[in-house]
Design an enzyme around this catalytic site. Structure first.
Site, PDB file in Angstrom:
ATOM      1  N   ASP A 105       1.986  -4.306  -0.476  1.00  0.00           N
ATOM      2  CA  ASP A 105       2.181  -3.636  -1.769  1.00  0.00           C
ATOM      3  C   ASP A 105       3.615  -3.115  -1.889  1.00  0.00           C
ATOM      4  O   ASP A 105       4.273  -2.873  -0.880  1.00  0.00           O
ATOM      5  CB  ASP A 105       1.272  -2.407  -1.882  1.00  0.00           C
ATOM      6  CG  ASP A 105      -0.187  -2.756  -1.748  1.00  0.00           C
ATOM      7  OD1 ASP A 105      -0.543  -3.892  -2.064  1.00  0.00           O
ATOM      8  OD2 ASP A 105      -0.950  -1.868  -1.326  1.00  0.00           O
TER       9      ASP A 105
HETATM   10  N1  URA Z   1      -3.615  -2.975   2.531  1.00  0.00           N
HETATM   11  C1  URA Z   1      -3.121  -2.322   1.472  1.00  0.00           C
HETATM   12  O1  URA Z   1      -3.805  -1.533   0.857  1.00  0.00           O
HETATM   13  N2  URA Z   1      -1.852  -2.579   1.121  1.00  0.00           N
HETATM   14  C2  URA Z   1      -1.055  -3.415   1.770  1.00  0.00           C
HETATM   15  O2  URA Z   1       0.089  -3.600   1.391  1.00  0.00           O
HETATM   16  C3  URA Z   1      -1.591  -4.089   2.868  1.00  0.00           C
HETATM   17  C4  URA Z   1      -2.881  -3.848   3.226  1.00  0.00           C
END
Ligand code: URA
Length: 237
Positions: A105
């Protein structure tokens, strides 16, 4: 740069150098449209058109494997029409067309693999390989042992139960907890959703390892090339 024609053909994977000499002798190779049978001629493959059996000679791109410490604020993409910061901004010297293996993310940081080896990327992402991803999550509040056990066993997320996860509390603060969580699934925003589902939203999230390949001392925004041994570590349980 100029190179001997037989060497260029060998480098392009057409034949061994000796076999390439035969192909040249047999008149099967042209340079700028002209058949070349003379041995040892030097050619610049960047500026001259080389053809074998009427087809252009192209070079397979060198395979590159990179571990990047993605900082927060960068999109896990190689192109953004809106011109926002993207991970490839952090790799200006890499000329190969690399892609991230999976995503993190915008607000997640940590280990992100990049490669132009599509086969390896698919293998890492394939559910049957069950490549573990290890995250360190700082979450709001203090999740009870019961909630941690539920997350570890698997909880219902968007109508589907999560696979068992391994959770370890690393640090307790007054109003936050730092937890290591290992999962092999890769659903969108999975770690955030899991903690949200038990009432403890994630405040900060870092991926610290793919399999046994650890981020280590790599600082945010920095990257390193991976060795074949590093790549083996990704698949190690
Ligand atoms: N889980 C999440 O919530 N975000 C990420 O970027 C990777 C795994």
């Amino acid at each position: 740069m100029q190179e001997r024609l037989q060497k260029i053909l060998a480098r392009a994977g057409i034949a061994s150098r000796r076999k390439a000499e035969e192909l040249i002798r047999e008149g099967k190779v042209t340079v700028d449209g002209i058949v070349v049978t003379e041995m040892g001629i030097r050619v610049n493959p960047d500026t001259q058109k080389i053809e074998y059996d009427g087809r252009p000679v192209v070079f397979p791109e060198k395979k590159v494997y990179i571990l990047l410490h993605k900082p927060t604020g960068f999109l896990s993409t190689v192109h953004d029409p809106q011109g926002r910061p993207i991970i490839t901004d952090l790799l200006p010297d890499i000329k190969e067309r690399i892609y991230p293996v999976g995503r993190l993310d915008l607000t997640t940081e940590g280990a992100l693999l990049l490669t132009n080896d599509g086969e390896l990327a698919q293998e890492i992402l394939h559910p049957s390989r069950e490549v573990n991803k290890t995250y360190v999550a700082r979450v709001k509040g203090r999740p009870s042992p019961k909630k941690l056990a539920a997350l570890s066993k698997g909880i219902d997320l968007d109508g589907r139960k999560t696979w068992p996860a391994e959770l370890t509390v690393l640090e307790n603060e007054k109003q936050a907890t730092t937890i290591k969580i290992v999962i092999h699934e890769g659903r969108k925003r999975q770690v955030r959703k899991m903690f949200e589902a038990v009432g403890h939203p994630v405040l900060q999230l870092t991926r610290v390892a793919y399999g046994q390949l650890e981020l280590g001392e790599l600082k945010p925004g920095k990257y390193r090339f991976l060795s074949p041994r590093d790549i083996k570590m990704i698949f190690r349980k």
